[in-house]
Every structure is written in structure tokens, then in C-alpha cells.
Design a protein around this motif. Structure first.
Motif, short mmCIF file in Angstrom:
data_model
loop_
_atom_site.label_atom_id
_atom_site.label_comp_id
_atom_site.label_asym_id
_atom_site.label_seq_id
_atom_site.Cartn_x
_atom_site.Cartn_y
_atom_site.Cartn_z
N ARG A 1 0.83 -1.21 0.00
CA ARG A 1 0.00 0.00 0.00
C ARG A 1 0.87 1.26 0.00
O ARG A 1 0.61 2.22 -0.74
CB ARG A 1 -0.93 -0.02 1.22
N GLU B 1 -10.30 3.79 -1.53
CA GLU B 1 -10.61 2.54 -0.81
C GLU B 1 -11.99 2.63 -0.16
O GLU B 1 -12.77 1.66 -0.20
CB GLU B 1 -9.56 2.28 0.26
N SER B 2 -12.29 3.78 0.42
CA SER B 2 -13.58 3.93 1.09
C SER B 2 -14.74 3.86 0.10
O SER B 2 -15.77 3.23 0.37
CB SER B 2 -13.59 5.28 1.84
N SER C 1 -11.52 -3.51 -2.06
CA SER C 1 -10.87 -2.29 -1.59
C SER C 1 -9.35 -2.32 -1.71
O SER C 1 -8.74 -1.36 -2.21
CB SER C 1 -11.28 -2.01 -0.14
N PRO C 2 -8.67 -3.38 -1.29
CA PRO C 2 -7.21 -3.39 -1.45
C PRO C 2 -6.76 -3.31 -2.90
O PRO C 2 -5.76 -2.67 -3.23
CB PRO C 2 -6.81 -4.73 -0.81
#
Length: 265
Positions: free
Chosen positions: A224, A251-252, A263-264
């Protein structure tokens, strides 16, 4: 609109934490031209130190960040002289391989000391929120974001207002010119690496209250963080901050409107 607004709020809070985590990594590259793959492992080590202080001493994870940063500064200083300094002027691939191995060495040390069970620091405020109209602000995430801002401002003041900071910026611009005006390049490099480790420790203190972690979590975090510093431009702290906010919001949004599983990605 309420759902979108709440999603953006949470994304910005997470992005603020990401910004601190990535800033130390990009500063190390800017000054030393070293891509520190072990930064994620240093961050998880800071999280375990924070967890230990909270679990066994009862010290609040965010208040104990000063102790964590001091310990991690010392760890970073020692790691630099023992492992990083000999390859500092070698090709970038050498430092990547070295810090890659160092990351797994630190992961093994953490597994030996703390085991491989998931842990987290869970002070009472983590499970509660502030409410402002239709929006809610998780206290743990909000306090963590505020702490990240404080640490980043403190680091920025060091870089912009002190002789050490001027030396670091001069070294990043031109080592030869900095050496001509009396800058001790090896010492500046050591301090820079140690400050990067200290910022990783502060980030670890924050993520220790954001969720569970194990020694192997360092892989998820370094991927990340590398994404952030590449998106923001290697060596650029403002770029890393913007990229961190973009990633946090992204991501949110994905977690809300598609699936947390995506998300990742």
C-alpha cells in the motif's frame, strides 16, 4: 448524499493516517535514494511495541506514541549502521534486496517475540464515535488522524526550521555541494533513516487501534505504501500526502459501493 458524504469523511481520515505512514518512506528515498522495503515491518514493529505498552502497562496507544517513536528511532539508527550503510552507495537494486531481506528478518523476530496470533490495542474510545449532524466520526480513527497530522507538522518543522532539516534538504539536493559547506553526509543519512523509522513507529501506534495485525501484516502495508509514494512521486512529501488522501478516499468508495473485498485492489 449522506452515504457519499460519510464515505468521503472516513476516506479522508484513513488517508490522513496513510500520509504519515508514507511520508517517512518517501523522505528516506529523497535523501538516500534507498527504497526501504522494510518500512512496513518497522511500522508493524511499532504497532507491537505500542500494543505491549497498552496491554502490560496500561498506557494509551496514542499517548504512548512518544515512547514508541524514541524506541523506533534507536532501532532505525542501529539498523542503518549495521545493515544499510554498507550498501548505501551501491545500485538501487542492492538496497531493495537488502531491505526486502531485512523486512522478513524483522517479521521473524516479531513472530518469535509476540507470536503469530492477531492482536490489537483496544482502548475504550475505539468503539465509540462523535456525531455531527448525519455524519459520524469514529473516535479511534479521528484521534489517529489528528495524531498523524501533529507528527507530520512536527517533522515538517524539523525539515524547514532547523539546521538538521537544512542539512537533510541540502543532502537530498546535492551531496557534493552539501559536503563542501560542512554537512556530515553519513550522519545526516543515519538521522534520516532513524527519523523514517520513528515516523513508521508513530504510524504503527495508530494502526494498532485501527484493527488487528500480525507480523505478516507488513506485506499488506508495504504494498500500500509503495503504491502511495509511486503515485505521489518518489521523494515528494506533498505528493505522498495527496496520493495518500486519494488512496484513502478510493478505498472507502470501493468498499461502500462495490465490496470491501475489492478495496485493497
Amino acid at each position: 448524499m449522506t452515504t457519499l458524504g460519510q464515505t468521503l469523511v472516513l476516506g479522508l481520515l484513513v488517508g490522513g493516517v496513510y500520509a504519515l505512514l508514507a511520508s517517512g518512506l518517501t523522505v528516506i528515498f529523497g535523501v538516500m535514494r534507498i527504497i526501504n522495503i522494510a518500512h512496513g515491518a518497522l511500522m508493524i514493529l511499532g504497532a507491537f511495541i505500542t500494543y505491549t505498552l497498552w496491554h502490560y502497562v496500561g498506557l494509551d496507544p496514542l499517548l504512548g506514541v512518544v515512547i514508541t517513536m524514541i524506541v523506533m528511532y534507536g532501532v532505525g539508527w542501529a539498523l542503518y549502521f549495521v545493515t544499510v550503510r554498507p550498501v548505501r552507495r551501491a545500485p538501487v537494486t542492492s538496497s531493495v534486496l537488502l531491505t526486502f531481506g531485512l523486512a522478513f528478518f524483522l517479521e521473524g523476530v516479531m513472530g518469535f517475540i509476540w507470536g503469530n496470533n492477531s492482536v490489537a490495542s483496544r482502548p475504550g474510545y475505539v468503539s465509540s464515535s462523535f456525531h455531527l449532524g448525519a455524519f459520524y466520526f469514529p473516535k479511534g480513527l479521528l484521534f489517529g488522524c489528528l495524531l498523524a497530522i501533529v507528527v507530520m507538522v512536527a517533522l515538517q518543522l524539523i525539515f524547514s526550521k532547523t539546521w538538521l532539516g537544512r542539512s537533510i534538504r541540502a543532502s537530498a539536493s546535492s551531496e557534493d555541494a552539501a559536503r563542501l559547506v560542512g554537512v556530515n553526509i553519513p550522519m545526516v543519512a543515519a538521522v534520516t533513516f532513524a527519523l523514517g523509522a520513528a515516523s513508521a513507529g508513530a504510524g504503527g501506534a495508530i494502526i494498532s487501534i485501527m484493527g488487528t495485525f500480525v507480523p505478516g501484516s507488513q506485506i499488506l502495508w508495504i504494498t500500500r505504501l509503495l503504491s502511495i509514494v509511486v503515485l505521489g512521486g518518489l521523494g515528494s512529501v506533498p505528493g505522498a500526502v495527496v496520493a495518500a488522501l486519494v488512496l484513502g478516499v478510493g478505498e472507502s468508495l470501493v468498499a461502500t459501493y462495490l465490496s470491501p473485498n475489492w478495496s485493497p485492489a
